[in-house]
Design a protein around this motif. Structure first.
Motif, PDB file in Angstrom:
ATOM      1  N   HIS A 198      -5.748  -1.171   6.384  1.00 60.52           N
ATOM      2  CA  HIS A 198      -5.870  -0.705   7.783  1.00 60.52           C
ATOM      3  C   HIS A 198      -6.707  -1.673   8.638  1.00 60.52           C
ATOM      4  N   ASP A 245       2.131   3.170   2.829  1.00 58.71           N
ATOM      5  CA  ASP A 245       1.005   4.113   2.790  1.00 58.71           C
ATOM      6  C   ASP A 245       1.423   5.559   2.532  1.00 58.71           C
ATOM      7  N   HIS A 296       0.961   5.493  -1.522  1.00 61.61           N
ATOM      8  CA  HIS A 296       0.508   6.653  -2.302  1.00 61.61           C
ATOM      9  C   HIS A 296       1.785   7.427  -2.605  1.00 61.61           C
ATOM     10  N   HIS A 334      -9.537   1.022   1.368  1.00 60.04           N
ATOM     11  CA  HIS A 334      -9.282   1.525   2.729  1.00 60.04           C
ATOM     12  C   HIS A 334     -10.522   1.249   3.567  1.00 60.04           C
ATOM     13  N   HIS A 372       0.832  -1.211   0.000  1.00 59.85           N
ATOM     14  CA  HIS A 372       0.000   0.000   0.000  1.00 59.85           C
ATOM     15  C   HIS A 372       0.859   1.250   0.000  1.00 59.85           C
TER      16      HIS A 372
HETATM   17 ZN    ZN Z   1      -3.789   4.760   2.108  1.00 63.47          ZN
END
Ligand code: ZN
Length: 448
Positions: A268, A319, A57, A231, A55
């Motif tokens: 998460h 993340d 970004h 998410h 994960h």
């Molecule tokens: Zn995220």
């Protein structure tokens, strides 16, 4: 054909001593223990499987360290998100590519051999579509190609600001698509990765805020062969909003209203009841945990022991990319559990140390979450990492991973992706060029 000889190799069948790993065309063709090195073999101390980073970004790497000043009110996930939205509005395609390339260099140098890029920054600054609606996906693919990291590209479907299909906010304009535009974007993303070896494209409905269950079902009808990530249950407010909307907590709602199974990864999955945790494990949905980001954002704690006890599979992701480290993510995962349970060695399993359990679980779960084969075993892609002890004190077997994760006793030396060595002696082969381009982009981003 080439062969690597290592004194210790972590295979799918446990530790092998004095082992030769033979590769051909990017795959492992044999693993033999208790042998002598042969002339021409590359020699290493320790070989372990490459880790999947499920994960990421990418653009948020540029914000690392820039959101640690207290604001006028109380700081939480939502005030951080406002800052992140403002930052997201400033990037152009070249800048995205440069930041992603630097991030992927750092991931490879840390021992991550594959990334799941949960990519939602799609459109131009004013929210209009680029001539190629998948322009930014192509930039992510280019960054992966330039660095050699394996890519599972997860273009994000984002349509709303809140449960119940509420219209998006102005600050979200670069993320927004309806299902038919998203279908074009998905096709564009698939084209963008065509020239990349070993890549895959899945989809990512951003969250139950941003996508309705009806839209998620429509997305599942599109043509793609990768996994589905979402998410979920990251924040208490999200749980409360979900209950206000549907009477159900988000994970309960997803499990009841979708066919979420082993093809899915819930990112998460922080705020769950015991029943949700057990149900998610039994459905085979992988947990995509982001321990450093979850700590940085004050999200909460995952119910790891209960999930694992019911056969759940876990994986790790970086993340927000505030820090990039395989050992650091796994350590934070275990350390998030110890104060919670007032115990040590919480994520350990019978016969394996905590470090070994964390590593094994995250390799296997990460492979499943990105739909990529993992592990040092015949037939698998040659994705692996050589570790070098900081001091040659003779760590054996599981001690190697415990020293790596908890003791800063190892450093990542060399990294191979599909048999190609992209990091040697801790340095990515293109680190200088990619790093200086990144520094130029950062100066430009910070000067506005
Ligand atoms: Zn995220």
């Amino acid at each position: 054909m080439m062969a690597i000889f290592a004194e210790q190799v972590l295979t799918a069948d446990g530790w092998f001593r004095d082992a030769r790993v033979v590769l051909d065309a990017g795959r492992i063709v044999s693993v033999t223990a208790n042998v002598m090195p042969e002339p021409g073999d590359e020699r290493h101390a320790i070989l372990v499987p490459g880790m999947s980073n499920v994960h990421s970004h990418a653009f948020q790497r540029a914000m690392a360290g820039l959101t640690e000043m207290p604001g006028p009110g109380s700081d939480n996930f939502w005030s951080w998100r406002d800052l992140m939205y403002r930052f997201a509005l400033s990037f152009d395609p070249d800048q995205i590519e440069a930041v992603a390339a630097q991030l992927y260099v750092e991931m490879l140098e840390a021992g991550f051999t594959r990334v799941g890029e949960f990519h939602y920054l799609h459109h131009a600054r004013d929210g209009s579509h680029y001539d190629d609606i998948a322009e930014h996906s192509a930039r992510i693919a280019a960054a992966a190609g330039a660095t050699g990291i394996g890519l599972t590209l997860l273009p994000v479907f984002y349509a709303h600001s809140q449960f119940g299909g509420q219209p998006p906010g102005e600050g979200q304009r670069r993320f927004i698509n309806d299902v038919s535009n998203f279908a074009r974007l998905l096709e564009g993303a698939q084209k963008a990765v065509q020239s990349l070896n070993h890549s895959r494209v899945g989809i990512a409905p951003h969250s139950l805020r941003a996508a309705t269950i009806e839209e998620i079902k429509e997305l599942q009808q599109l043509r793609f062969d990768g996994p589905i990530h979402i998410h979920i249950a990251e924040q208490m407010k999200e749980v409360e909003d979900s209950i206000a909307f549907s009477g159900k907590r988000p994970v309960d709602y997803m499990l009841e209203n979708s066919d979420a199974d082993r093809r899915w990864c819930f990112i998460h999955a922080t705020h769950m009841t015991d029943a949700e945790t057990i149900a998610m494990a039994k459905r085979g949905v992988v947990a995509g945990l982001c321990p450093i980001t979850e700590a940085n954002l004050g999200d909460g704690f995952f119910q790891a022991p209960l999930f694992l006890a019911h056969g759940g599979e876990i994986s790790v992701g970086s993340d927000s990319n505030v820090q990039i480290g395989v050992a650091a993510e796994l350590r934070q995962l275990e350390y998030s559990q110890r104060p919670l349970h007032r115990a040590r060695n919480v994520i350990a399993s019978k016969g394996r140390s905590t470090g070994r359990t964390l590593y094994d679980e995250a390799v296997a779960g990460g492979g499943r979450a990105l739909m990529h084969e993992t592990g040092i075993v015949v037939g698998m892609p040659a994705d692996f990492v050589s570790l070098k002890p900081v001091f040659d004190v003779g760590y054996r077997g599981d001690q190697v991973l415990d020293a790596h994760i908890f003791g800063e006793g190892m450093r990542v030396a060399d990294v191979w992706v599909h048999g190609e060595k992209v990091v040697a002696e801790g340095r990515h082969r293109d680190r200088e060029r990619i790093g200086s381009r990144f520094a130029g982009v950062m100066r430009a981003l910070l000067s506005v």
